[in-house]
Design an enzyme around this catalytic site. Structure first.
Site, PDB file in Angstrom:
ATOM      1  N   SER A 141       0.874  -1.076  -0.071  1.00 39.49           N
ATOM      2  CA  SER A 141      -0.101  -0.068   0.058  1.00 39.49           C
ATOM      3  C   SER A 141       0.946   1.017  -0.176  1.00 39.49           C
ATOM      4  CB  SER A 141      -0.702   0.073   1.131  1.00 39.49           C
ATOM      5  OG  SER A 141      -1.443   1.124   1.274  1.00 39.49           O
ATOM      6  N   TYR A 154      -1.877  -0.657  10.562  1.00 38.90           N
ATOM      7  CA  TYR A 154      -1.853  -0.963   9.174  1.00 38.90           C
ATOM      8  C   TYR A 154      -0.858  -0.724   8.346  1.00 38.90           C
ATOM      9  CZ  TYR A 154      -3.815  -1.071   4.392  1.00 38.90           C
ATOM     10  OH  TYR A 154      -3.916  -1.543   2.928  1.00 38.90           O
TER      11      TYR A 154
HETATM   12  P1  NAP Z   1     -11.445  -6.306  -0.426  1.00 39.50           P
HETATM   13  O1  NAP Z   1     -12.421  -6.204  -1.219  1.00 39.50           O
HETATM   14  O2  NAP Z   1     -11.960  -6.090   1.233  1.00 39.50           O
HETATM   15  O3  NAP Z   1     -10.732  -7.608  -0.546  1.00 39.50           O
HETATM   16  C1  NAP Z   1     -10.028  -8.224   0.831  1.00 39.50           C
HETATM   17  C2  NAP Z   1     -10.113  -9.652   0.541  1.00 39.50           C
HETATM   18  O4  NAP Z   1      -9.162 -10.543   1.546  1.00 39.50           O
HETATM   19  C3  NAP Z   1     -11.265 -10.322   0.390  1.00 39.50           C
HETATM   20  O5  NAP Z   1     -11.462 -11.171  -0.800  1.00 39.50           O
HETATM   21  C4  NAP Z   1     -11.419 -11.195   1.594  1.00 39.50           C
HETATM   22  O6  NAP Z   1     -12.333 -12.199   1.457  1.00 39.50           O
HETATM   23  C5  NAP Z   1      -9.758 -11.580   1.858  1.00 39.50           C
HETATM   24  N1  NAP Z   1      -9.789 -11.876   3.415  1.00 39.50           N
HETATM   25  C6  NAP Z   1      -9.972 -10.959   4.343  1.00 39.50           C
HETATM   26  N2  NAP Z   1      -9.890 -11.775   5.605  1.00 39.50           N
HETATM   27  C7  NAP Z   1      -9.298 -12.904   5.106  1.00 39.50           C
HETATM   28  C8  NAP Z   1      -8.784 -14.050   5.865  1.00 39.50           C
HETATM   29  N3  NAP Z   1      -8.785 -13.973   7.480  1.00 39.50           N
HETATM   30  N4  NAP Z   1      -8.615 -15.128   5.238  1.00 39.50           N
HETATM   31  C9  NAP Z   1      -8.651 -15.110   3.901  1.00 39.50           C
HETATM   32  N5  NAP Z   1      -9.121 -14.019   3.121  1.00 39.50           N
HETATM   33  C10 NAP Z   1      -9.390 -12.996   3.856  1.00 39.50           C
HETATM   34  O7  NAP Z   1     -10.359  -5.255  -0.342  1.00 39.50           O
HETATM   35  P2  NAP Z   1      -9.236  -4.938  -1.372  1.00 39.50           P
HETATM   36  O8  NAP Z   1      -8.997  -3.358  -1.432  1.00 39.50           O
HETATM   37  O9  NAP Z   1      -9.310  -5.776  -2.656  1.00 39.50           O
HETATM   38  O10 NAP Z   1      -7.860  -5.561  -0.706  1.00 39.50           O
HETATM   39  C11 NAP Z   1      -6.690  -6.357  -1.375  1.00 39.50           C
HETATM   40  C12 NAP Z   1      -5.487  -5.644  -0.749  1.00 39.50           C
HETATM   41  O11 NAP Z   1      -5.448  -4.601  -1.075  1.00 39.50           O
HETATM   42  C13 NAP Z   1      -5.319  -5.612   0.743  1.00 39.50           C
HETATM   43  O12 NAP Z   1      -4.122  -6.441   1.328  1.00 39.50           O
HETATM   44  C14 NAP Z   1      -5.172  -4.292   1.132  1.00 39.50           C
HETATM   45  O13 NAP Z   1      -4.445  -4.039   2.346  1.00 39.50           O
HETATM   46  C15 NAP Z   1      -4.726  -3.838  -0.172  1.00 39.50           C
HETATM   47  N6  NAP Z   1      -5.100  -2.256  -0.286  1.00 39.50           N
HETATM   48  C16 NAP Z   1      -6.018  -2.011  -0.510  1.00 39.50           C
HETATM   49  C17 NAP Z   1      -6.541  -0.432  -0.800  1.00 39.50           C
HETATM   50  C18 NAP Z   1      -7.646   0.166  -0.998  1.00 39.50           C
HETATM   51  O14 NAP Z   1      -7.833   1.160  -0.945  1.00 39.50           O
HETATM   52  N7  NAP Z   1      -8.827  -0.666  -1.409  1.00 39.50           N
HETATM   53  C19 NAP Z   1      -5.280   0.213  -0.960  1.00 39.50           C
HETATM   54  C20 NAP Z   1      -3.988  -0.224  -0.718  1.00 39.50           C
HETATM   55  C21 NAP Z   1      -3.621  -1.539  -0.196  1.00 39.50           C
HETATM   56  P3  NAP Z   1     -13.157 -13.068   2.606  1.00 39.50           P
HETATM   57  O15 NAP Z   1     -13.965 -12.083   3.320  1.00 39.50           O
HETATM   58  O16 NAP Z   1     -14.163 -13.915   1.520  1.00 39.50           O
HETATM   59  O17 NAP Z   1     -12.354 -13.851   3.213  1.00 39.50           O
END
Ligand code: NAP
Length: 266
Positions: A141, A154
């Site tokens: 991130s 985080y």
């Molecule tokens: P998201 O839509 O909430 O996706 C998170 C994913 O992680 C979901 O598929 C969730 O699926 C899975 N997950 C959560 N807890 C889990 C667990 N205990 N075991 C297995 N799977 C788990 O958010 P996203 O934005 O796509 O996030 C993906 C990555 O991008 C993360 O690492 C986040 O830190 C990073 N990121 C996001 C942003 C942003 O602004 N969105 C910015 C920078 C970095 P289930 O609930 O089905 O398990």
């Protein structure tokens, strides 16, 4: 017609960035192993991707915060020689300050963002090195570079992902393994709802779609970038940042403390 490329295992594939990786990698010719907790969502995505791309798509339901589930995915990554790519994407965030945060939730965040990511990377790295090929994509991130923006745990977890990825890239580059760390800015996913602030509260000009984010990240991978910051307009800014960091190198470890501390070492 795309050439088969082996299997890509994607954690957190049930929504957001991970689901878009699944779509794009299937289109590139990868078969898929989709990992997350929500079985219904994973199976729905798998069905759609199978029919759209004719690739093999397997679903593995796992909660990476549970030791037994994590061990199962580690084993798969280590032993399954069909796997040629890991997207270490599952992660959670928080917007509350540390003092307002629940300590157990912070533990869970570190467990998922740091510990699970590390163990899965190690397992995949062992498999890839044995095959002399493979690609490891870690989702970090921009808070790794801007630690005061969100919750400190985080930010710290994502600084870990960046440092860990760069070290791993250095360790594996001569062994046929590619390592990329992706630093998304604000991306329109459910991440923000889980983190405690709907993304609609943020300035529109800062918000990228997950599709654009992943397309840019995969373009960065194809360009051979070790660190991809999809929003950054001028890659020279990153080069300058890296150059400034590297310039510190010769002075980071000396026998004597710097003169300004007034420590006598005679
Ligand atoms: P998201 O839509 O909430 O996706 C998170 C994913 O992680 C979901 O598929 C969730 O699926 C899975 N997950 C959560 N807890 C889990 C667990 N205990 N075991 C297995 N799977 C788990 O958010 P996203 O934005 O796509 O996030 C993906 C990555 O991008 C993360 O690492 C986040 O830190 C990073 N990121 C996001 C942003 C942003 O602004 N969105 C910015 C920078 C970095 P289930 O609930 O089905 O398990």
């Amino acid at each position: 017609m795309t050439q088969p490329k082996g299997y890509a295992l994607i954690t957190g594939a049930s929504s957001g960035i991970g689901a878009v990786y699944a779509n794009r990698l299937a289109q590139q010719g990868y078969d898929l192993i989709l990992v997350a907790r929500n079985q219904q969502r994973l199976e729905h995505l798998a069905k759609r991707l199978k029919s759209d791309t004719q690739r093999n798509v397997e679903v593995v339901v796992a909660d990476l915060n549970l030791a037994a589930d994590l061990a199962r995915i580690e084993q798969l990554l280590q032993d399954d020689s069909r796997i040629s790519l890991l997207v270490n994407n599952a992660g959670v965030g928080a917007t509350a300050s540390l003092l307002e945060s629940d300590a157990d939730k912070m533990d869970a965040m570190i467990l998922l963002n740091v510990l699970a990511l590390t163990r899965l990377a190690k397992a995949a790295a062992a498999n890839f090195v044995a095959q002399g090929r493979g690609t490891l994509i870690n989702i970090g991130s921009i808070v790794a570079l801007a630690p005061t923006l969100l919750n400190g745990v985080y930010g710290g977890s994502k600084a870990y992902v960046q440092a860990f990825s760069e070290s791993l890239e250095h360790e594996l580059k001569d062994k046929g393994v590619t390592v990329q760390v992706v630093l998304p800015g604000v991306t329109a996913t459910e991440f923000w709802d889980v983190a405690g602030l709907a993304v609609t509260n943020l300035p529109e000009a800062m918000i990228m779609t997950a599709e654009h984010l992943v397309d840019a990240a995969l373009a960065g991978l194809a360009l051979g970038e070790k660190v991809t910051i999809p929003s950054l307009p001028d890659s020279q800014d990153w080069a300058a940042y890296e150059a400034a960091r590297l310039a510190l190198g010769p002075n980071l470890s000396h026998r004597s403390p710097a003169q300004r501390y007034g420590v006598t070492t005679a």
